[in-house]
Write a protein that holds these residues in place. Structure first.
Motif, short mmCIF file in Angstrom:
data_model
loop_
_atom_site.label_atom_id
_atom_site.label_comp_id
_atom_site.label_asym_id
_atom_site.label_seq_id
_atom_site.Cartn_x
_atom_site.Cartn_y
_atom_site.Cartn_z
N UNK A 161 0.85 -1.19 0.00
CA UNK A 161 0.00 0.00 0.00
C UNK A 161 0.88 1.24 0.00
N UNK A 162 1.00 1.95 -1.12
CA UNK A 162 1.85 3.14 -1.16
C UNK A 162 1.39 4.22 -0.18
N UNK A 163 0.07 4.36 0.03
CA UNK A 163 -0.40 5.35 0.99
C UNK A 163 0.09 5.06 2.40
N UNK A 164 0.14 3.79 2.77
CA UNK A 164 0.64 3.43 4.09
C UNK A 164 2.14 3.68 4.20
N UNK A 165 2.87 3.56 3.09
CA UNK A 165 4.29 3.89 3.09
C UNK A 165 4.48 5.35 3.50
N UNK A 166 3.69 6.25 2.87
CA UNK A 166 3.79 7.67 3.19
C UNK A 166 3.43 7.94 4.64
N UNK A 167 2.34 7.35 5.10
CA UNK A 167 1.89 7.58 6.47
C UNK A 167 2.91 7.08 7.48
N UNK A 168 3.38 5.85 7.29
CA UNK A 168 4.33 5.28 8.24
C UNK A 168 5.67 5.99 8.23
N UNK A 169 6.13 6.40 7.03
CA UNK A 169 7.39 7.13 6.95
C UNK A 169 7.28 8.49 7.64
#
Length: 398
Positions: A161-169
């Motif tokens: 999930x690319x959106x979760x990558x942004x959120x977690x980063x």
């Protein structure tokens, strides 16, 4: 890196978050300001705080929680070694390892990718489609093996999930000491002078500028996706050769399973997701300046798919008969089918992510169509360069 003039307090153990205009923002200077909290900007912020914890860093996002919308959220989220340009295979593998192990719950899943083709079998590792997809009848049911007679399967591919990558980063960057300012539009100026427009919503749902704050930065990273090149042109007067394209991601409501493979045919990616399939059409060229996305017509009926997307899907309906059934989500207007502007580094649909120095203070960071495979490594490379660290973790030791 030289800090901006004036006194800066030491970096806090944990950064602060300003989510709305009711939280007063009084900071006036940072070592680094990152504009855009998609996966490229958020990961660059995380890596900068990890590599240079003494630097004061502000991550600015025009939306709410990092990546509530935009190209990161609608990215395919498909990693495959097949997409790595020659010579960058190790870099792509490093990105895969980051996705799998260091970014929290991004729903990373090792899942094969089947690349389907027509005509004569051009690859020594290709197999007949029926044989290659025998373990996945739900995938085979979407296709016509006569029109797509061969398939190459990448068993090492994965989805996430690319959106979760942004959120977690972004969350990790804050934990490491970065400040995060949400619902704020950043307006860069010369010499690192920046105006921050904090946004609010009226009772008639109109977005307005609530207040303006001035911040001085030693370095500014423009990681605003497809808006980045225009921001560089309008705010700094720096012309770049980069482009953008509008991509939609319609749904195909045909059954998919937990172990279904990702499919590619004629440039179209069919990713199994939420019990159906998310369709990611190919990008063939950049959209012209001033282009405004609009829905198309199918046999005289308005749809939410723009004409270019419709033409691509219609051309594939013989090879992928499922597209001609009732499961394809056409929508009635553009707002019914998710879509977003995507950056095209160098103006080319096949160009990898990159970063580009615009002047002594500003750097442009772009993801684009290959961000799933190389985006994190490029963001790390920029962060390492600004932090003054040497070496790339994916490069072989001397």
């Amino acid at each position: 890196m030289t800090a901006p003039s004036g006194s800066l307090r030491g970096a806090s153990p944990r950064g602060r978050v300003w989510a709305h205009v009711g939280q007063p923002f009084t900071e006036t200077a940072y070592d680094v300001v990152v504009v855009g909290a998609g996966r490229m900007g958020a990961f660059a912020a995380r890596e900068l705080r990890r590599l240079a914890p003494a630097l004061r860093l502000l991550l600015v996002e025009e939306g709410g929680l990092p990546n509530e919308e935009g190209a990161t959220l609608l990215a395919p989220g498909v990693w495959t070694a097949r997409d790595a340009p020659p010579g960058r295979e190790a870099e792509a593998a490093w990105t895969r390892a980051q996705l799998a192990a260091t970014l929290g719950d991004v729903q990373f899943r090792a899942a094969p990718l089947a690349e389907l083709g027509a005509g004569a079998d051009p690859h020594p590792d290709a197999r007949p489609t029926g044989e290659a997809l025998a373990d996945w009848p739900e995938a085979l049911a979407l296709l016509d093996p006569v029109d797509l007679p061969w398939a190459r399967v990448d068993a090492g591919a994965a989805t996430f999930r690319p959106g979760a990558v942004a959120l977690n980063a972004a969350q990790e960057a804050v934990r490491l000491g970065a400040d995060l300012l949400l619902n704020t539009r950043a307006c860069p100026g010369e010499g690192g002078r920046m105006t921050l427009e904090r946004l609010s919503v009226t009772n008639t749902h109109e977005v307005v500028v609530h207040e303006r704050r001035a911040v001085q930065a030693a370095q500014v990273l423009l990681a605003a996706g497809a808006a980045g090149p225009a921001l560089a042109e309008h705010a700094l007067g720096v012309h770049t050769a980069h482009g953008r394209a509008y991509r939609q991601a319609p749904r195909l409501e045909r059954p998919s399973g937990a172990d279904s493979p990702t499919l590619r045919a004629g440039g179209l990616t069919l990713r199994p997701q939420a019990g159906g399939w998310t369709l990611v059409p190919a990008i063939w060229h950049r959209d012209p300046q001033g282009y405004v996305p609009a829905g198309g017509l199918l046999t005289g009926v308005l749809t939410g798919l723009r004409r270019e997307t419709l033409e691509d899907l219609v051309a594939l309906m013989d090879a992928v008969p499922a597209l001609a059934g009732g499961g394809l989500g056409l929508g009635r207007s553009l707002s019914d089918v998710p879509g977003a502007w995507l950056a095209l580094p160098g103006g080319r649909p096949d160009a990898p992510p990159l970063w580009q120095r615009l002047d002594d203070t500003h750097t442009l960071l772009l993801g684009g169509p290959l961000a799933d495979v190389l985006g994190l490594s490029v963001a790390h490379d920029l962060a390492a360069t600004l932090a003054g660290t040497e070496g790339r973790p994916w490069a072989p030791a001397d």
